[in-house]
Design an enzyme around this catalytic site. Sequence first.
Site, PDB file in Angstrom:
ATOM      1  N   MET A  41      20.614 -10.714 -36.185  1.00 31.18           N
ATOM      2  CA  MET A  41      19.738 -10.958 -37.350  1.00 31.18           C
ATOM      3  C   MET A  41      18.599  -9.933 -37.395  1.00 31.18           C
ATOM      4  SD  MET A  41      19.651 -15.078 -36.720  1.00 31.18           S
ATOM      5  CE  MET A  41      19.544 -14.816 -34.939  1.00 31.18           C
TER       6      MET A  41
ATOM      7  N   CYS B 229       8.564  -7.916 -37.327  1.00 30.43           N
ATOM      8  CA  CYS B 229       9.985  -7.931 -37.694  1.00 30.43           C
ATOM      9  C   CYS B 229      10.615  -6.861 -36.830  1.00 30.43           C
ATOM     10  CB  CYS B 229      10.184  -7.639 -39.174  1.00 30.43           C
ATOM     11  SG  CYS B 229      11.918  -7.560 -39.655  1.00 30.43           S
ATOM     12  N   THR B 230      11.621  -7.212 -36.060  1.00 32.61           N
ATOM     13  CA  THR B 230      12.132  -6.285 -35.064  1.00 32.61           C
ATOM     14  C   THR B 230      12.691  -5.007 -35.676  1.00 32.61           C
ATOM     15  OG1 THR B 230      14.153  -7.631 -35.019  1.00 32.61           O
ATOM     16  CG2 THR B 230      12.537  -8.021 -33.297  1.00 32.61           C
ATOM     17  N   GLU B 231      13.185  -5.076 -36.917  1.00 28.44           N
ATOM     18  CA  GLU B 231      13.723  -3.869 -37.560  1.00 28.44           C
ATOM     19  C   GLU B 231      12.645  -2.849 -37.910  1.00 28.44           C
ATOM     20  OE1 GLU B 231      16.809  -6.878 -37.881  1.00 28.44           O
ATOM     21  OE2 GLU B 231      14.709  -6.915 -38.501  1.00 28.44           O
TER      22      GLU B 231
ATOM     23  N   THR C 194      14.767 -12.177 -33.200  1.00 28.13           N
ATOM     24  CA  THR C 194      14.289 -12.060 -34.566  1.00 28.13           C
ATOM     25  C   THR C 194      12.989 -12.830 -34.667  1.00 28.13           C
ATOM     26  OG1 THR C 194      14.644 -12.989 -36.797  1.00 28.13           O
ATOM     27  CG2 THR C 194      15.978 -13.889 -35.045  1.00 28.13           C
ATOM     28  N   ASN C 195      12.021 -12.271 -35.381  1.00 27.00           N
ATOM     29  CA  ASN C 195      10.767 -12.986 -35.597  1.00 27.00           C
ATOM     30  C   ASN C 195      10.943 -14.131 -36.592  1.00 27.00           C
ATOM     31  OD1 ASN C 195       8.168 -11.385 -34.396  1.00 27.00           O
ATOM     32  ND2 ASN C 195       9.793  -9.937 -34.911  1.00 27.00           N
ATOM     33  N   THR C 196      11.576 -13.845 -37.727  1.00 28.03           N
ATOM     34  CA  THR C 196      11.658 -14.822 -38.809  1.00 28.03           C
ATOM     35  C   THR C 196      12.282 -16.133 -38.369  1.00 28.03           C
ATOM     36  OG1 THR C 196      11.743 -13.111 -40.519  1.00 28.03           O
ATOM     37  CG2 THR C 196      12.650 -15.271 -41.087  1.00 28.03           C
TER      38      THR C 196
ATOM     39  N   GLN D 189      18.041 -18.590 -45.450  1.00 30.26           N
ATOM     40  CA  GLN D 189      16.625 -18.225 -45.484  1.00 30.26           C
ATOM     41  C   GLN D 189      16.116 -18.217 -46.924  1.00 30.26           C
ATOM     42  OE1 GLN D 189      16.704 -14.316 -43.680  1.00 30.26           O
ATOM     43  NE2 GLN D 189      16.228 -15.113 -41.641  1.00 30.26           N
TER      44      GLN D 189
END
Length: 236
Positions: A10, A196-198, A83-85, A52
Site C-alpha cells: 500500500m 506518507c511512505t511514498e 503505510t501511514n494512512t 479508503q
Amino acid sequence: MRTIGLIGGMSWESTAAYYRLLNEFTRERLGGLHSAKCVLHSVDFAEIEPLQAEGRWEEAGEILAGAARSLESAGADLLLLCTNTMHKVAGRIESAVSVPLLHLADATADAVHAAGLRRVGLLGTRFTMEQDFYRARLEAAGLEVRVPGEEGRELVHRVVYDELCLGVVREESRHRYREVIADLVADGAQGVVLGCTEIELLVGPGDSPVPLFPTARIHALAAVEAALAPPTAPAP
C-alpha cells in the site's frame, strides 16, 4: 534476531523500500552477510484504495487484520504496517494478533523528539493530514502539528495516488512539494514529517530548509532495533 512481519502493498513502491531499509540497517548493526529476518504479506492496493475513498475503513481493517494473522502464523514476532494512512485501522490489527504492532506515528514522534524539535509540518494523504488518527497520536506525544492549506493538501494527496504509487517521479511535482514545505516552515514548522511512505521517493533533505522526517526509514530503523533488542524477562 526476531522475525519482523510486514503488512505491505500500500503501495508496493514503498514496501520495496521497507525491505531494502530493513536489510541495510541489519547489515549496519551486525555486519558481514547478515540480513533481516522478515516475512511479508502484500495486499492488492486496488482492493484497499476504493475502501479508503468510500470511508469503508472497517472492511479495510478486516483485510489487514487477516494479513496480520497470517504473519503471526508464519512466525512474525512483531509487525510493521508499511503505510501511514492505514494506521487508521491500527487498533483493529492489534486486536487480531498477540504479537506487538510497532506504530509508525510513535516511532516518528520519538525521532522528532530526539532531534530536539516540537513543531512539525505533516505531509501525507488527505486522510492522514485531515483526520485525527495520526495527527492526534503525534500531538499526544507532545508535538504541535501543522498541515498545508486546502490547495496544498489537494496537491500532496493527488501526487501520492496519481504519481508516486505508480512509480512516477516528476520534477514538477518535486518543485510543488518544495513550495508546500516552504509554506509550512513559514507557518512555524521546525521540521516536516513525510507522513506518507511514498513521499520519500520524491523529496529528500535537499528539498527542505528544515529537517525532514522520512517515516519509512524511521519505522524500519525502529523495527530493526526492536528485533535486535534483548528479550524482556517475563513478569514473575
